[in-house]
Design a protein around this motif. Structure first.
Motif, short mmCIF file in Angstrom:
data_model
loop_
_atom_site.label_atom_id
_atom_site.label_comp_id
_atom_site.label_asym_id
_atom_site.label_seq_id
_atom_site.Cartn_x
_atom_site.Cartn_y
_atom_site.Cartn_z
N GLU A 1 -38.55 46.14 16.69
CA GLU A 1 -38.97 45.03 15.82
C GLU A 1 -38.29 45.17 14.47
N ASN B 1 -31.95 47.65 20.66
CA ASN B 1 -31.99 46.26 21.10
C ASN B 1 -33.39 45.67 21.17
N VAL B 2 -34.42 46.52 21.22
CA VAL B 2 -35.78 46.00 21.35
C VAL B 2 -36.63 46.24 20.11
N ASP C 1 -36.62 36.09 18.34
CA ASP C 1 -35.19 36.03 18.05
C ASP C 1 -34.56 37.36 18.45
N LYS C 2 -33.80 37.35 19.54
CA LYS C 2 -33.16 38.59 20.00
C LYS C 2 -31.89 38.26 20.76
N THR C 3 -30.89 39.10 20.58
CA THR C 3 -29.63 38.98 21.31
C THR C 3 -29.19 40.37 21.70
N TRP C 4 -29.08 40.60 23.00
CA TRP C 4 -28.71 41.95 23.46
C TRP C 4 -27.24 42.22 23.14
N MET D 1 -43.37 41.95 21.76
CA MET D 1 -42.80 40.64 21.45
C MET D 1 -43.77 39.52 21.81
N ILE E 1 -38.20 38.84 14.81
CA ILE E 1 -36.82 39.32 14.91
C ILE E 1 -36.81 40.67 15.63
N TYR E 2 -36.00 40.77 16.67
CA TYR E 2 -35.96 41.99 17.48
C TYR E 2 -34.52 42.41 17.77
N GLY E 3 -34.26 43.68 17.59
CA GLY E 3 -32.94 44.21 17.91
C GLY E 3 -31.96 44.13 16.76
N ALA F 1 -29.84 40.63 16.12
CA ALA F 1 -30.60 39.59 15.43
C ALA F 1 -30.84 39.97 13.97
#
Length: 225
Positions: free
Chosen positions: A156, A153-154, A54-57, A37, A161-163, A166
């Motif tokens: 790419e 969640n991690v 951009d990530k939301t767990w 990231m 954008i990750y996860g 997102a």
């Protein structure tokens, strides 16, 4: 010579102790960021773009069963049977790579999680050795559910954008919990190269991959979580 052995012993104890504690910590604490990231963020800045991660767990039980099935169907159909490594897939990848300029991987979801969370981007024998080491650690210290949760969640999923949360919001304007089989199969279809392909604008190749993934999803049956 005695001093060298003593220092080497201290280094090894420090390495194994630190890495084991690190992996144990992430069994309970969600990884806040990965080196990939950060690397991608600097690549964007170098290209004149804004910094974007951009990530939301999203917790495992709030993910659609469809994306869990799609990930297994697309990336690692023996996920519940192996202990981190699929030797047949690795052998097949090595054989194909000897006769093709387009390299393919034989990595399991566990291996991909290990390299995404604990290692730096790139390819080298040193990195592969560390990947194998961390794969064995997460298989020993995490549950399969935790491995899948961290992986989804991690990973790419596009430029910055990750996860899966997102990605769901970006491509289908929905939460990860609401992904349909088709949407999940399209997202899983671009896992190999999310900077080249988009689930929202699938090429003919990605549509075909999506079709095959859905067929594999149907064959999987209930997941063993």
């Amino acid at each position: 010579m005695r001093l060298f052995k003593y220092l080497l012993k201290l280094i090894l104890i420090g390495f194994f102790g630190t890495t084991i504690l690190w992996v144990l910590l992430y069994r309970f604490v969600n990884p806040p960021i990965t080196l990939l990231m950060i690397d991608r963020g600097f690549e964007r800045k170098s290209a004149g773009k804004t910094w974007k991660i951009d990530k939301t767990w999203v917790p495992f039980d709030q993910m659609s069963i469809n994306i869990k099935k799609a990930a297994v169907a697309a990336e690692d159909q023996l996920f519940f049977e192996h202990h981190g490594f699929d030797l047949k897939a690795m052998e097949l990848a090595i054989e194909k790579n000897q006769h093709s300029k387009k390299l393919i991987g034989g990595s399991t979801i566990s291996q991909q999680t290990a390299k995404n969370v604990f290692l730096w981007p790139g390819r080298s024998y040193v990195r592969k050795a560390f990947e194998a080491y961390f794969t064995m650690l997460i298989e020993a210290l995490w549950s399969k559910e935790r491995i899948m949760e961290v992986y989804l969640n991690v990973i790419e999923m596009g430029d910055g954008i990750y996860g899966i949360e997102a990605a769901s919001q970006e491509y289908f304007d929905c939460k990860a919990s609401a992904l349909t089989k088709k949407q999940a199969s399209l997202i899983a279809g671009v896992f190999p190269n999310p900077l080249k392909w988009s689930p929202a604008k699938p090429t003919r190749y990605i549509r075909h991959r999506s079709y095959l993934i859905m067929k594999n999803m149907a064959r999987l049956g209930p997941l063993d979580f």
